[in-house]
Design a protein around this motif. Structure first.
Motif, mmCIF file in Angstrom:
data_model
loop_
_atom_site.group_PDB
_atom_site.id
_atom_site.type_symbol
_atom_site.label_atom_id
_atom_site.label_comp_id
_atom_site.label_asym_id
_atom_site.label_seq_id
_atom_site.Cartn_x
_atom_site.Cartn_y
_atom_site.Cartn_z
ATOM 1 N N GLU A 63 0.838 -1.368 -0.063
ATOM 2 C CA GLU A 63 0.069 0.095 0.168
ATOM 3 C C GLU A 63 0.793 1.384 0.103
ATOM 4 O OE1 GLU A 63 -1.663 1.157 3.608
ATOM 5 O OE2 GLU A 63 -3.592 1.942 2.699
ATOM 6 N N TYR A 67 0.856 4.291 -2.558
ATOM 7 C CA TYR A 67 0.650 5.661 -2.531
ATOM 8 C C TYR A 67 2.058 6.539 -2.723
ATOM 9 C CZ TYR A 67 -3.526 6.326 0.743
ATOM 10 O OH TYR A 67 -4.766 6.501 0.879
ATOM 11 N N ARG A 68 2.976 5.999 -2.669
ATOM 12 C CA ARG A 68 4.350 6.678 -3.140
ATOM 13 C C ARG A 68 4.323 7.157 -4.655
ATOM 14 N NH1 ARG A 68 3.931 7.513 1.716
ATOM 15 N NH2 ARG A 68 5.519 7.038 3.348
ATOM 16 N N THR A 140 -3.525 16.976 7.388
ATOM 17 C CA THR A 140 -2.665 16.960 8.424
ATOM 18 C C THR A 140 -1.988 18.308 8.299
ATOM 19 O OG1 THR A 140 -1.231 15.685 7.769
ATOM 20 C CG2 THR A 140 -2.574 14.755 9.165
ATOM 21 N N LEU A 149 1.734 20.386 -1.512
ATOM 22 C CA LEU A 149 1.430 18.922 -1.758
ATOM 23 C C LEU A 149 0.696 19.088 -3.162
ATOM 24 C CD1 LEU A 149 0.468 17.305 1.484
ATOM 25 C CD2 LEU A 149 2.794 17.869 0.423
ATOM 26 N N LEU A 172 10.309 9.922 -2.589
ATOM 27 C CA LEU A 172 9.045 10.049 -1.500
ATOM 28 C C LEU A 172 9.262 8.722 -0.393
ATOM 29 C CD1 LEU A 172 6.230 10.969 -4.000
ATOM 30 C CD2 LEU A 172 7.504 12.373 -2.145
ATOM 31 N N PHE B 8 9.177 16.570 0.524
ATOM 32 C CA PHE B 8 8.792 15.287 0.224
ATOM 33 C C PHE B 8 8.512 14.562 1.685
ATOM 34 C CE2 PHE B 8 11.568 15.792 -3.490
ATOM 35 C CZ PHE B 8 10.598 16.289 -4.565
ATOM 36 N N HIS B 10 6.897 15.998 4.014
ATOM 37 C CA HIS B 10 5.605 16.232 4.130
ATOM 38 C C HIS B 10 4.638 15.352 3.443
ATOM 39 C CE1 HIS B 10 5.816 19.723 6.870
ATOM 40 N NE2 HIS B 10 6.692 20.435 5.848
ATOM 41 N N ILE B 11 4.917 14.939 2.241
ATOM 42 C CA ILE B 11 4.146 14.094 1.471
ATOM 43 C C ILE B 11 3.973 13.108 1.989
ATOM 44 C CG2 ILE B 11 3.976 13.147 -1.110
ATOM 45 C CD1 ILE B 11 5.181 15.730 -2.152
ATOM 46 N N ALA B 12 5.232 12.470 2.220
ATOM 47 C CA ALA B 12 5.243 11.004 2.740
ATOM 48 C C ALA B 12 4.352 10.993 4.189
ATOM 49 C CB ALA B 12 6.602 10.640 3.131
ATOM 50 N N GLU B 14 1.940 12.982 5.160
ATOM 51 C CA GLU B 14 0.618 13.162 4.548
ATOM 52 C C GLU B 14 -0.135 11.905 4.146
ATOM 53 O OE1 GLU B 14 -2.959 15.651 3.698
ATOM 54 O OE2 GLU B 14 -1.097 15.670 4.810
ATOM 55 N N GLU B 15 0.519 11.306 3.218
ATOM 56 C CA GLU B 15 0.313 9.766 2.733
ATOM 57 C C GLU B 15 0.058 8.932 3.663
ATOM 58 O OE1 GLU B 15 2.076 10.431 -1.671
ATOM 59 O OE2 GLU B 15 3.022 8.945 -0.419
ATOM 60 N N ASP B 16 1.041 8.937 4.785
ATOM 61 C CA ASP B 16 0.773 8.113 5.786
ATOM 62 C C ASP B 16 -0.272 8.293 6.723
ATOM 63 O OD1 ASP B 16 3.134 6.480 5.018
ATOM 64 O OD2 ASP B 16 4.576 7.606 6.220
ATOM 65 N N ALA B 17 -0.626 9.398 6.927
ATOM 66 C CA ALA B 17 -1.824 9.910 7.815
ATOM 67 C C ALA B 17 -3.018 9.331 6.896
ATOM 68 C CB ALA B 17 -1.686 11.313 7.809
ATOM 69 N N LEU B 18 -2.902 9.338 5.778
ATOM 70 C CA LEU B 18 -4.329 9.041 4.977
ATOM 71 C C LEU B 18 -4.352 7.730 5.109
ATOM 72 C CD1 LEU B 18 -4.055 11.280 1.942
ATOM 73 C CD2 LEU B 18 -6.007 11.305 3.584
ATOM 74 N N ARG B 19 -3.200 6.819 5.049
ATOM 75 C CA ARG B 19 -3.147 5.401 4.898
ATOM 76 C C ARG B 19 -3.658 4.939 6.299
ATOM 77 N NH1 ARG B 19 2.425 3.848 4.593
ATOM 78 N NH2 ARG B 19 1.741 1.851 4.946
ATOM 79 N N ALA B 22 -7.449 5.179 6.685
ATOM 80 C CA ALA B 22 -8.107 4.152 5.519
ATOM 81 C C ALA B 22 -8.804 2.934 6.002
ATOM 82 C CB ALA B 22 -7.153 3.755 4.381
ATOM 83 N N TYR B 24 -10.354 0.631 4.087
ATOM 84 C CA TYR B 24 -10.569 -0.511 2.963
ATOM 85 C C TYR B 24 -9.708 -1.527 3.409
ATOM 86 C CZ TYR B 24 -6.361 1.989 1.040
ATOM 87 O OH TYR B 24 -5.205 2.711 1.120
ATOM 88 N N LYS B 25 -8.473 -1.485 3.865
ATOM 89 C CA LYS B 25 -7.549 -2.479 3.938
ATOM 90 C C LYS B 25 -8.391 -4.012 4.727
ATOM 91 C CE LYS B 25 -4.781 0.414 5.700
ATOM 92 N NZ LYS B 25 -3.603 1.181 6.238
ATOM 93 N N ALA B 292 -10.752 12.867 8.645
ATOM 94 C CA ALA B 292 -10.454 12.263 7.548
ATOM 95 C C ALA B 292 -11.964 11.728 6.722
ATOM 96 C CB ALA B 292 -9.436 10.995 7.468
#
Lengths: 223, 424
Positions: A63, A67-68, A140, A149, A172, B8, B10-12, B14-19, B22, B24-25, B292
């Protein structure tokens, strides 16, 4: 008279002290052996608990790679499932059971690449019914960072699939170049070449974005 | 580290927070476990190959013979074009996707919704609604057999009209039945719950909640012998009903001639979602999860106790306006309850501490005292009222409140402040 409490600023819900969650029944499975070889053998034998164990052990890694490489995308739940379905139905192609994790990540990268390429091909018909670009939620971060972003994702979406994958995995996900080469099934030299091109393209596009100006102050990419 | 590296990161994050938020898993994991055991092509067993081939050929022949005796499967067209089993449907944000079946059944997939045609059979079809809403009009036929699946829930249909929606991120199932009856299965519905015309069902598997509201006064209760009825709750008081208790509660309510209300008991929460995090004191994480999924949406369907949790989570996450929203929602949806009074106290504290709105805080503390005379937070509310009136620049009211406080609580935690204000 009702007993009194001192207001310590504690949560009202806790202060209400109601409805404690009761423990529910649960099914306990005997654990599978930890080794990847044993897991692959159990998968080959068709054990349902092995499929669950496979997802439990590597679902998060797969996953994360999705995402990355794609960013927050509405297709990720489907892709995540697809990766594991492909893995389960082509287990015979796994030559080295100990490389199970990197094999799964390789499948995920191929899935991501396919989606990026498909979207690139059909970008000119985005307005057609049934096609919609996913939202890019920001949960966040501050407003400034959220704007950055979105700008960053917009640039990534303009990059060719091969460059974008290598770029995203390196910057990333922090993946080592040799690992990227293995996962993408390309040579180390090709990884370096695509990364250099991706960085160049990213910088050129980022310089035109107001949201990214502040982040370019400290220079480009670390060597 | 360069600015881009920071970006980058921040992006990671952000994505981890969304994950992390989530939902659906669990569904993916569940689906994988339910897959037919795959037989890898490389699992070579030459000795069995010939036998397997013979068995397969025989099975194929039998299948062909059986199919030739069966009526043909339904066909379906989307916007006039034929679609097949497995077709993926993704409605654009401004477009309804019409599914027209050969037996006259019509299913309209609402804008932004996604689904799949899982199976087409002679007497019906199976559809999967991944997310969004569908309007369904199943043509009534003898032995018709339709099924719509959504996350853990399924709607079994013979002939009826209804709207159904599934919001996986919020774990919310909705069904408004206009005509006929359907049977619901999965999670809180167990092996089968009958719903009849005029009823609206809202359910959440994670929270173990289900509510049923009568929309039409003449609508009859479900009467299928094979399936127990669900509790019937007035729309204004629609509340969670415990699975397993639903039937008993509904029967009792009907016997007593009133509505089953506030049966706020549910299945144990899963170890996901904001509620377990908030109960564990992880308020910031709980707020992130709730936000979220759409904080307002969470508030719209949360129980009273969960609204208090949402209020606390938002307050600790330094989101006073969101906290206020949760608490006001509680007071609106669950008025005249103990929880509503607790929300008034919490609103007073929030107004004072986070919003510096002292007059408003005083009003909320007075509201609590009025609604819960002798309640467990009375002393604190009266002390806070003294403090709020003093800060609000209302010396007369503050002095009166201080004198009353000192009379009842001469050694209380606000006694010193009360004495100061009483002397002014």
């Amino acid at each position: 008279m009702a007993s009194q409490r001192v207001d310590t600023g504690e949560p009202v819900a806790a202060a209400a002290a109601k409805n404690p969650a009761s423990a529910g029944a649960r099914v306990v499975h005997l654990p599978l052996p930890d080794s990847e070889v044993a897991l692959v053998a159990a998968l080959g034998a068709g054990r349902a608990d092995a499929r669950e164990a496979l997802f439990d052990r590597y679902g998060s890694d797969v996953e994360r790679v999705l995402y990355r490489t794609l960013g927050p995308d509405s297709e990720i739940p489907d892709l995540l499932q697809d990766v594991f379905v492909v893995a389960l139905t082509s287990l015979d192609q796994l030559r080295n059971a100990e490389a199970l994790r990197s094999w799964l990540i390789g499948i995920a990268i191929r899935k991501a690449r396919k989606l990026i390429s498909k979207r690139s091909r059909w970008r000119f018909v985005q307005h057609l019914p049934g096609f919609s670009l996913p939202e890019r939620p920001a949960n966040t971060a501050s407003a400034e960072v959220s704007d950055a972003l979105r700008a960053c994702y917009a640039i990534l979406e303009r990059m060719p699939a091969d460059e974008r994958l290598v770029f995203a995995l390196r910057h990333l996900d922090g993946m080592e170049l040799t690992t990227i080469a293995t996962a993408c099934e390309i040579s180390l030299a090709t990884v370096k070449r695509r990364l250099a091109r991706g960085q160049q393209r990213f910088l050129a596009l980022a310089e035109r974005s107001e949201a990214l100006v502040d982040f370019l102050q400290g220079g480009g990419f670390a060597p | 580290m360069t600015g881009l590296d920071t970006l980058f990161q921040h992006i990671a994050a952000e994505e981890d927070a969304l994950r992390a938020g989530a939902s659906y898993k669990a569904r993916v994991r569940e689906r994988l476990a339910l897959l037919d055991a795959p037989v890898p092509a490389g699992n070579h067993r030459p000795r069995w190959f010939a036998v397997a081939a013979l068995v397969s050929a025989a099975a194929a022949l039998a299948l062909f013979a059986w199919r030739s005796l069966q009526p043909p499967a339904l066909t379906v067209a989307i916007n006039g074009a034929a679609a097949t089993t497995g077709a993926w449907i993704s409605a654009a944000p401004n477009e309804v996707v019409p599914l027209r079946f050969s037996d006259g059944t019509q299913i309209d997939i609402d804008p932004g919704s996604r689904g799949r045609i899982v199976e087409l059979a002679p007497l019906g079809a199976q559809l999967l609604l991944e997310s969004g809403r569908a309007r369904v009009h199943v043509k009534s036929r003898p032995h018709a057999n339709w099924q719509l699946s959504m996350g853990p829930f399924a709607v079994h249909v013979t002939g009826t009209q209804f709207e159904v929606a599934w919001h996986p991120e919020q774990d919310t199932f909705e069904l408004d039945l206009h005509e006929g009856s359907v049977e619901l299965t999965g999670c809180v519905f167990g092996q089968g719950q009958r719903v009849t015309a005029g009823q609206s069902v809202r359910a959440s598997c994670k929270r173990g909640q289900v509510s049923v509201a009568e929309r039409a006064p003449t609508a009859a209760l479900g009467s299928a012998a094979s399936a127990p009825d669900l509790a019937v709750v007035a729309p204004a008081e629609a509340a969670a009903v415990a699975p397993g208790l639903a039937s008993a509660d509904a029967s009792a309510a009907r016997r007593e001639g009133h509505l089953a209300s506030r049966a706020l008991v549910g299945m144990p929460n899963e170890a996901t979602g904001y509620a377990p995090l908030a109960r564990a004191g992880k308020y910031k994480e709980a707020f992130a999860v709730a936000d979220a999924g759409g904080f307002e949406n969470e508030c719209a369907r949360a129980s009273a106790n969960d609204l208090l949790l949402l209020g606390d989570a938002a307050r600790y996450a330094h989101q006073p306006r969101k906290s206020e929203y949760a608490l006001r929602t509680l007071r609106r949806r669950f008025s005249h309850t103990n929880d509503s009074a607790l929300a008034a106290f919490a609103l007073g504290r929030l107004s004072f501490d986070a919003l510096s709105a002292y007059s408003e805080a005083a009003t909320w503390f007075q509201t609590y005292l009025k609604e819960q005379p002798g309640g467990s937070l009375t002393r604190e509310a009266r002390g806070r009222l003294v403090e709020a009136l003093g800060r609000a620049g209302n010396p007369t009211a503050a002095r009166d409140a201080a004198l009353r406080y000192l009379k009842d609580y001469p050694t209380g935690p606000h006694a010193e402040l009360a004495r100061r204000l009483a002397q002014q």
